[in-house]
Design a protein around this motif. Structure first.
Motif, mmCIF file in Angstrom:
data_model
loop_
_atom_site.group_PDB
_atom_site.id
_atom_site.type_symbol
_atom_site.label_atom_id
_atom_site.label_comp_id
_atom_site.label_asym_id
_atom_site.label_seq_id
_atom_site.Cartn_x
_atom_site.Cartn_y
_atom_site.Cartn_z
ATOM 1 N N PHE A 171 0.823 -1.207 0.000
ATOM 2 C CA PHE A 171 0.000 0.000 0.000
ATOM 3 C C PHE A 171 0.861 1.263 0.000
ATOM 4 N N ALA A 172 1.935 1.256 0.771
ATOM 5 C CA ALA A 172 2.824 2.421 0.826
ATOM 6 C C ALA A 172 3.430 2.689 -0.551
ATOM 7 N N ALA A 173 3.891 1.638 -1.220
ATOM 8 C CA ALA A 173 4.475 1.790 -2.555
ATOM 9 C C ALA A 173 3.437 2.307 -3.548
ATOM 10 N N ALA A 212 3.609 5.992 -5.369
ATOM 11 C CA ALA A 212 3.677 6.034 -6.827
ATOM 12 C C ALA A 212 2.525 6.850 -7.406
ATOM 13 N N LEU A 213 1.313 6.655 -6.862
ATOM 14 C CA LEU A 213 0.170 7.398 -7.383
ATOM 15 C C LEU A 213 0.261 8.880 -7.031
ATOM 16 N N GLU A 214 0.674 9.190 -5.817
ATOM 17 C CA GLU A 214 0.837 10.601 -5.448
ATOM 18 C C GLU A 214 1.827 11.293 -6.366
ATOM 19 N N ARG A 215 2.955 10.650 -6.634
ATOM 20 C CA ARG A 215 3.960 11.233 -7.529
ATOM 21 C C ARG A 215 3.395 11.417 -8.934
ATOM 22 N N GLU A 221 2.334 15.077 -11.111
ATOM 23 C CA GLU A 221 2.866 15.360 -12.430
ATOM 24 C C GLU A 221 1.789 15.431 -13.516
ATOM 25 N N PHE A 222 0.731 14.600 -13.384
ATOM 26 C CA PHE A 222 -0.239 14.482 -14.470
ATOM 27 C C PHE A 222 -1.678 14.802 -14.104
ATOM 28 N N SER A 223 -1.973 15.177 -12.918
ATOM 29 C CA SER A 223 -3.309 15.555 -12.429
ATOM 30 C C SER A 223 -4.246 14.363 -12.270
ATOM 31 N N SER A 224 -5.350 14.616 -11.603
ATOM 32 C CA SER A 224 -6.312 13.550 -11.318
ATOM 33 C C SER A 224 -7.087 13.117 -12.565
#
Length: 155
Positions: free
Chosen positions: A108-110, A114-117, A121-124
Protein backbone atom coordinates in the motif's frame (compact mmCIF):
# COMPACT_ATOMS: atom_id res chain seq x y z
CA UNK A 1 -2.71 4.84 -37.10
CA UNK A 2 0.90 3.90 -36.32
CA UNK A 3 0.90 6.36 -33.40
CA UNK A 4 -2.23 4.75 -31.94
CA UNK A 5 -0.73 1.24 -32.29
CA UNK A 6 2.43 2.40 -30.52
CA UNK A 7 0.39 3.97 -27.70
CA UNK A 8 -1.62 0.76 -27.26
CA UNK A 9 1.59 -1.28 -27.19
CA UNK A 10 3.05 1.04 -24.54
CA UNK A 11 -0.11 0.78 -22.43
CA UNK A 12 -0.10 -3.03 -22.65
CA UNK A 13 3.56 -3.12 -21.68
CA UNK A 14 2.81 -0.93 -18.66
CA UNK A 15 -0.05 -3.22 -17.57
CA UNK A 16 2.20 -6.26 -17.93
CA UNK A 17 4.95 -4.55 -15.91
CA UNK A 18 2.43 -3.74 -13.17
CA UNK A 19 1.27 -7.37 -13.07
CA UNK A 20 4.90 -8.48 -12.82
CA UNK A 21 5.58 -6.04 -9.98
CA UNK A 22 2.75 -7.51 -7.91
CA UNK A 23 3.92 -11.03 -8.76
CA UNK A 24 7.49 -10.22 -7.71
CA UNK A 25 6.28 -8.47 -4.54
CA UNK A 26 4.27 -11.54 -3.57
CA UNK A 27 7.28 -13.78 -4.07
CA UNK A 28 9.51 -11.46 -2.04
CA UNK A 29 6.89 -11.43 0.72
CA UNK A 30 6.85 -15.22 0.69
CA UNK A 31 3.33 -15.81 -0.63
CA UNK A 32 1.70 -16.85 -3.87
CA UNK A 33 0.50 -13.96 -6.00
CA UNK A 34 -3.11 -15.13 -5.73
CA UNK A 35 -2.81 -15.28 -1.94
CA UNK A 36 -1.55 -11.70 -1.89
CA UNK A 37 -4.48 -10.74 -4.10
CA UNK A 38 -6.96 -12.40 -1.76
CA UNK A 39 -5.65 -10.50 1.28
CA UNK A 40 -5.54 -7.33 -0.83
CA UNK A 41 -9.22 -7.66 -1.70
CA UNK A 42 -10.32 -8.61 1.82
CA UNK A 43 -8.29 -5.84 3.46
CA UNK A 44 -11.17 -3.41 2.87
CA UNK A 45 -12.90 -5.30 5.72
CA UNK A 46 -16.03 -5.89 3.65
CA UNK A 47 -17.54 -9.29 3.01
CA UNK A 48 -16.74 -10.68 -0.43
CA UNK A 49 -17.86 -13.92 -2.03
CA UNK A 50 -15.49 -16.15 -3.97
CA UNK A 51 -17.66 -15.63 -7.03
CA UNK A 52 -17.38 -11.84 -6.72
CA UNK A 53 -13.59 -11.96 -6.29
CA UNK A 54 -13.21 -14.39 -9.16
CA UNK A 55 -15.24 -12.22 -11.53
CA UNK A 56 -13.94 -8.80 -10.48
CA UNK A 57 -10.27 -9.73 -10.16
CA UNK A 58 -10.13 -12.40 -12.90
CA UNK A 59 -8.92 -15.26 -10.72
CA UNK A 60 -10.08 -18.73 -11.77
CA UNK A 61 -12.57 -20.13 -9.25
CA UNK A 62 -10.53 -23.29 -8.71
CA UNK A 63 -7.37 -21.29 -8.01
CA UNK A 64 -9.22 -19.00 -5.64
CA UNK A 65 -10.84 -21.96 -3.91
CA UNK A 66 -7.40 -23.46 -3.22
CA UNK A 67 -6.07 -20.19 -1.80
CA UNK A 68 -9.18 -19.68 0.35
CA UNK A 69 -8.95 -23.23 1.69
CA UNK A 70 -5.32 -22.63 2.73
CA UNK A 71 -6.25 -19.32 4.42
CA UNK A 72 -9.14 -20.94 6.30
CA UNK A 73 -6.85 -23.75 7.51
CA UNK A 74 -4.37 -21.16 8.82
CA UNK A 75 -7.15 -19.32 10.63
CA UNK A 76 -6.84 -16.14 8.54
CA UNK A 77 -10.29 -16.28 6.97
CA UNK A 78 -13.69 -17.50 8.08
CA UNK A 79 -16.56 -18.38 5.78
CA UNK A 80 -20.05 -17.09 6.50
CA UNK A 81 -23.36 -17.80 4.85
CA UNK A 82 -25.37 -14.59 4.93
CA UNK A 83 -29.15 -14.68 4.76
CA UNK A 84 -30.73 -17.01 2.26
CA UNK A 85 -27.92 -17.14 -0.30
CA UNK A 86 -25.84 -20.23 -0.98
CA UNK A 87 -22.75 -18.16 -1.72
CA UNK A 88 -20.44 -17.95 1.28
CA UNK A 89 -18.68 -14.71 2.08
CA UNK A 90 -15.06 -14.45 3.12
CA UNK A 91 -14.14 -12.44 6.19
CA UNK A 92 -10.67 -11.86 7.61
CA UNK A 93 -10.31 -13.06 11.18
CA UNK A 94 -8.37 -10.92 13.68
CA UNK A 95 -5.36 -13.15 13.02
CA UNK A 96 -5.98 -12.70 9.30
CA UNK A 97 -6.15 -8.91 9.60
CA UNK A 98 -2.76 -8.86 11.32
CA UNK A 99 -1.29 -11.18 8.71
CA UNK A 100 -2.78 -9.21 5.82
CA UNK A 101 -1.45 -5.95 7.28
CA UNK A 102 2.03 -7.47 7.59
CA UNK A 103 1.92 -8.32 3.87
CA UNK A 104 0.12 -5.27 2.57
CA UNK A 105 1.54 -2.31 4.50
CA UNK A 106 4.55 -2.04 2.18
CA UNK A 107 2.47 -2.76 -0.92
CA UNK A 108 0.00 0.00 0.00
CA UNK A 109 2.82 2.42 0.83
CA UNK A 110 4.47 1.79 -2.56
CA UNK A 111 1.17 2.16 -4.43
CA UNK A 112 0.23 5.36 -2.62
CA UNK A 113 3.64 6.97 -3.14
CA UNK A 114 3.68 6.03 -6.83
CA UNK A 115 0.17 7.40 -7.38
CA UNK A 116 0.84 10.60 -5.45
CA UNK A 117 3.96 11.23 -7.53
CA UNK A 118 2.09 10.48 -10.75
CA UNK A 119 -0.88 12.73 -9.89
CA UNK A 120 1.42 15.62 -8.96
CA UNK A 121 2.87 15.36 -12.43
CA UNK A 122 -0.24 14.48 -14.47
CA UNK A 123 -3.31 15.55 -12.43
CA UNK A 124 -6.31 13.55 -11.32
CA UNK A 125 -7.61 13.44 -14.91
CA UNK A 126 -5.26 10.50 -15.40
CA UNK A 127 -7.55 8.19 -13.40
CA UNK A 128 -10.68 9.36 -15.17
CA UNK A 129 -8.94 8.82 -18.51
CA UNK A 130 -7.99 5.27 -17.55
CA UNK A 131 -11.56 4.50 -16.49
CA UNK A 132 -13.00 5.96 -19.71
CA UNK A 133 -10.44 4.08 -21.83
CA UNK A 134 -11.31 0.82 -20.06
CA UNK A 135 -15.04 1.40 -20.62
CA UNK A 136 -14.45 2.14 -24.31
CA UNK A 137 -12.26 -0.97 -24.63
CA UNK A 138 -15.04 -3.08 -23.15
CA UNK A 139 -17.58 -1.60 -25.59
CA UNK A 140 -15.31 -2.10 -28.59
CA UNK A 141 -14.31 -5.66 -27.64
CA UNK A 142 -17.99 -6.47 -27.20
CA UNK A 143 -18.78 -5.09 -30.65
CA UNK A 144 -15.74 -6.41 -32.54
CA UNK A 145 -15.19 -9.79 -30.88
CA UNK A 146 -17.67 -10.96 -28.25
CA UNK A 147 -20.84 -10.29 -30.26
CA UNK A 148 -19.49 -11.76 -33.52
CA UNK A 149 -20.90 -15.08 -34.61
CA UNK A 150 -17.91 -16.31 -36.60
CA UNK A 151 -14.29 -15.62 -35.81
CA UNK A 152 -11.12 -17.13 -37.26
CA UNK A 153 -10.13 -20.33 -35.48
CA UNK A 154 -6.48 -19.31 -35.19
CA UNK A 155 -5.24 -22.31 -37.18
Amino acid sequence: MKQIREAIDRMNQCMNRLDRLYYMAARKLGVKDNSLLLYYVLSDEKAHSQKEISEEWLVPRTTLNTVVKEAVEKGYIRLETPGSTREKTLILTEKGKLYAASLLNRVFAAEEQALERTLREFSSDLMKGMEVFTDYMQEEFQKEIFDKEELPSGE
